[in-house]
Design a protein around this motif. Structure first.
Motif, PDB file in Angstrom:
ATOM      1  N   GLY A  15       0.785  -1.289  -0.036  1.00 27.96           N
ATOM      2  CA  GLY A  15      -0.116   0.018   0.014  1.00 27.96           C
ATOM      3  C   GLY A  15       0.841   1.239   0.048  1.00 27.96           C
ATOM      4  N   ALA A  16       2.232   1.050   0.319  1.00 26.01           N
ATOM      5  CA  ALA A  16       3.052   2.550   0.069  1.00 26.01           C
ATOM      6  C   ALA A  16       3.332   2.958  -1.080  1.00 26.01           C
ATOM      7  N   ASP A  17       3.677   4.203  -1.576  1.00 23.04           N
ATOM      8  CA  ASP A  17       4.035   4.451  -2.652  1.00 23.04           C
ATOM      9  C   ASP A  17       5.327   4.831  -2.753  1.00 23.04           C
ATOM     10  N   ARG A  18       6.026   5.542  -3.692  1.00 24.56           N
ATOM     11  CA  ARG A  18       7.512   5.887  -3.725  1.00 24.56           C
ATOM     12  C   ARG A  18       7.803   7.005  -2.816  1.00 24.56           C
ATOM     13  N   ASP A  19       6.833   7.815  -2.218  1.00 21.66           N
ATOM     14  CA  ASP A  19       7.207   8.973  -1.332  1.00 21.66           C
ATOM     15  C   ASP A  19       7.196   8.137   0.020  1.00 21.66           C
ATOM     16  N   HIS A  20       7.058   6.817   0.144  1.00 23.70           N
ATOM     17  CA  HIS A  20       7.548   6.517   1.705  1.00 23.70           C
ATOM     18  C   HIS A  20       9.019   6.567   2.155  1.00 23.70           C
ATOM     19  N   PRO A  21       9.064   7.106   3.266  1.00 17.89           N
ATOM     20  CA  PRO A  21      10.312   7.365   3.715  1.00 17.89           C
ATOM     21  C   PRO A  21      11.642   6.610   3.551  1.00 17.89           C
ATOM     22  N   ALA A  22      11.323   5.174   3.452  1.00 21.50           N
ATOM     23  CA  ALA A  22      12.581   4.326   2.889  1.00 21.50           C
ATOM     24  C   ALA A  22      12.971   4.635   1.406  1.00 21.50           C
ATOM     25  N   CYS A  23      12.025   5.274   0.475  1.00 19.13           N
ATOM     26  CA  CYS A  23      12.238   5.415  -0.679  1.00 19.13           C
ATOM     27  C   CYS A  23      12.772   6.879  -1.107  1.00 19.13           C
ATOM     28  N   ASN A  24      11.974   7.728  -0.257  1.00 21.36           N
ATOM     29  CA  ASN A  24      12.328   9.342  -0.577  1.00 21.36           C
ATOM     30  C   ASN A  24      12.075   9.938   0.805  1.00 21.36           C
ATOM     31  N   PRO A  25      13.468   9.991   1.414  1.00 25.94           N
ATOM     32  CA  PRO A  25      13.837  10.421   2.781  1.00 25.94           C
ATOM     33  C   PRO A  25      13.543  11.905   2.821  1.00 25.94           C
ATOM     34  N   PHE A  26      13.139  12.539   1.484  1.00 22.13           N
ATOM     35  CA  PHE A  26      13.011  14.094   1.372  1.00 22.13           C
ATOM     36  C   PHE A  26      11.401  14.429   1.472  1.00 22.13           C
ATOM     37  N   SER A  27      10.561  13.488   1.314  1.00 19.92           N
ATOM     38  CA  SER A  27       9.139  13.315   1.260  1.00 19.92           C
ATOM     39  C   SER A  27       8.530  14.266   2.272  1.00 19.92           C
ATOM     40  N   LEU A  28       7.288  14.740   2.262  1.00 22.87           N
ATOM     41  CA  LEU A  28       6.696  15.039   3.272  1.00 22.87           C
ATOM     42  C   LEU A  28       6.105  14.053   4.297  1.00 22.87           C
ATOM     43  N   ASN A  29       6.319  12.898   3.910  1.00 23.52           N
ATOM     44  CA  ASN A  29       5.907  11.727   4.916  1.00 23.52           C
ATOM     45  C   ASN A  29       6.913  11.588   5.732  1.00 23.52           C
ATOM     46  N   ALA A  30       8.405  11.732   5.480  1.00 29.09           N
ATOM     47  CA  ALA A  30       9.641  11.418   6.070  1.00 29.09           C
ATOM     48  C   ALA A  30       9.749  12.340   7.199  1.00 29.09           C
ATOM     49  N   PRO A  31      10.512  11.807   8.267  1.00 30.67           N
ATOM     50  CA  PRO A  31      10.962  12.633   9.295  1.00 30.67           C
ATOM     51  C   PRO A  31      11.999  13.588   9.048  1.00 30.67           C
ATOM     52  N   SER A  32      12.270  14.784   9.506  1.00 34.85           N
ATOM     53  CA  SER A  32      13.131  15.873   9.529  1.00 34.85           C
ATOM     54  C   SER A  32      14.464  15.186   9.731  1.00 34.85           C
ATOM     55  N   LEU A  33      15.487  15.340   8.661  1.00 32.72           N
ATOM     56  CA  LEU A  33      16.882  14.853   8.624  1.00 32.72           C
ATOM     57  C   LEU A  33      17.680  15.800   9.538  1.00 32.72           C
ATOM     58  N   VAL A  34      17.186  17.097   9.776  1.00 29.33           N
ATOM     59  CA  VAL A  34      17.977  18.229  10.292  1.00 29.33           C
ATOM     60  C   VAL A  34      19.007  17.828  11.262  1.00 29.33           C
ATOM     61  N   SER A  35      18.373  17.124  12.392  1.00 33.76           N
ATOM     62  CA  SER A  35      19.263  16.763  13.364  1.00 33.76           C
ATOM     63  C   SER A  35      19.823  15.509  13.656  1.00 33.76           C
ATOM     64  N   VAL A  36      19.858  14.887  12.309  1.00 30.55           N
ATOM     65  CA  VAL A  36      20.462  13.430  12.106  1.00 30.55           C
ATOM     66  C   VAL A  36      22.024  13.803  11.886  1.00 30.55           C
ATOM     67  N   LYS A  37      22.959  13.289  12.931  1.00 28.80           N
ATOM     68  CA  LYS A  37      24.368  13.451  12.708  1.00 28.80           C
ATOM     69  C   LYS A  37      25.080  12.254  11.895  1.00 28.80           C
ATOM     70  N   LEU A  38      25.589  12.762  10.579  1.00 32.50           N
ATOM     71  CA  LEU A  38      26.005  11.891   9.734  1.00 32.50           C
ATOM     72  C   LEU A  38      27.317  12.277   9.477  1.00 32.50           C
ATOM     73  N   PRO A  39      28.346  11.151   9.211  1.00 32.90           N
ATOM     74  CA  PRO A  39      29.627  11.749   8.740  1.00 32.90           C
ATOM     75  C   PRO A  39      29.745  12.157   7.356  1.00 32.90           C
ATOM     76  N   PRO A  40      30.779  12.701   6.778  1.00 34.26           N
ATOM     77  CA  PRO A  40      30.951  13.229   5.445  1.00 34.26           C
ATOM     78  C   PRO A  40      31.074  11.942   4.760  1.00 34.26           C
ATOM     79  N   CYS A  41      30.481  11.954   3.682  1.00 34.40           N
ATOM     80  CA  CYS A  41      30.541  10.624   2.597  1.00 34.40           C
ATOM     81  C   CYS A  41      30.750  11.064   1.196  1.00 34.40           C
ATOM     82  N   LEU A  42      31.363  10.251   0.427  1.00 37.40           N
ATOM     83  CA  LEU A  42      31.458  10.431  -0.801  1.00 37.40           C
ATOM     84  C   LEU A  42      30.229   9.820  -1.823  1.00 37.40           C
TER      85      LEU A  42
END
Length: 79
Positions: free
Chosen positions: A37-64
């Motif tokens: 029942g999920a579409d391609r705006d599910h957070p696992a597919c689209n982490p930038f969708s309105l359905n996804a939690p904010s990533l602002v506070s997520v601490k990620l190391p630099p990556c290439l």
């Protein structure tokens, strides 16, 4: 990474079926992976969708991230 979303990007339209896979193939991959029942705006597919939690506070190391010039999903990856 392999990102996607409901909106079709210019690269998806331009490269559909030209190199290795089609948008129908990618859509099938997402249907097989995402919850029923999920579409391609599910957070696992689209982490930038309105359905996804904010990533602002997520601490990620630099990556290439290397994006292939003939990849259907390059616009999503560059986002």
């Amino acid at each position: 990474p392999m990102f996607g979303g409901q909106r079709r990007t210019p690269a998806e339209r331009l490269l559909d079926g030209k190199y290795f896979v089609t948008m129908n193939d990618r859509d099938w991959y997402w249907r097989a992976f995402l919850p029923v029942g999920a579409d391609r705006d599910h957070p696992a597919c689209n982490p930038f969708s309105l359905n996804a939690p904010s990533l602002v506070s997520v601490k990620l190391p630099p990556c290439l991230v290397v994006v292939g010039g003939l990849d259907l999903l390059q616009d999503w990856q560059l986002n």
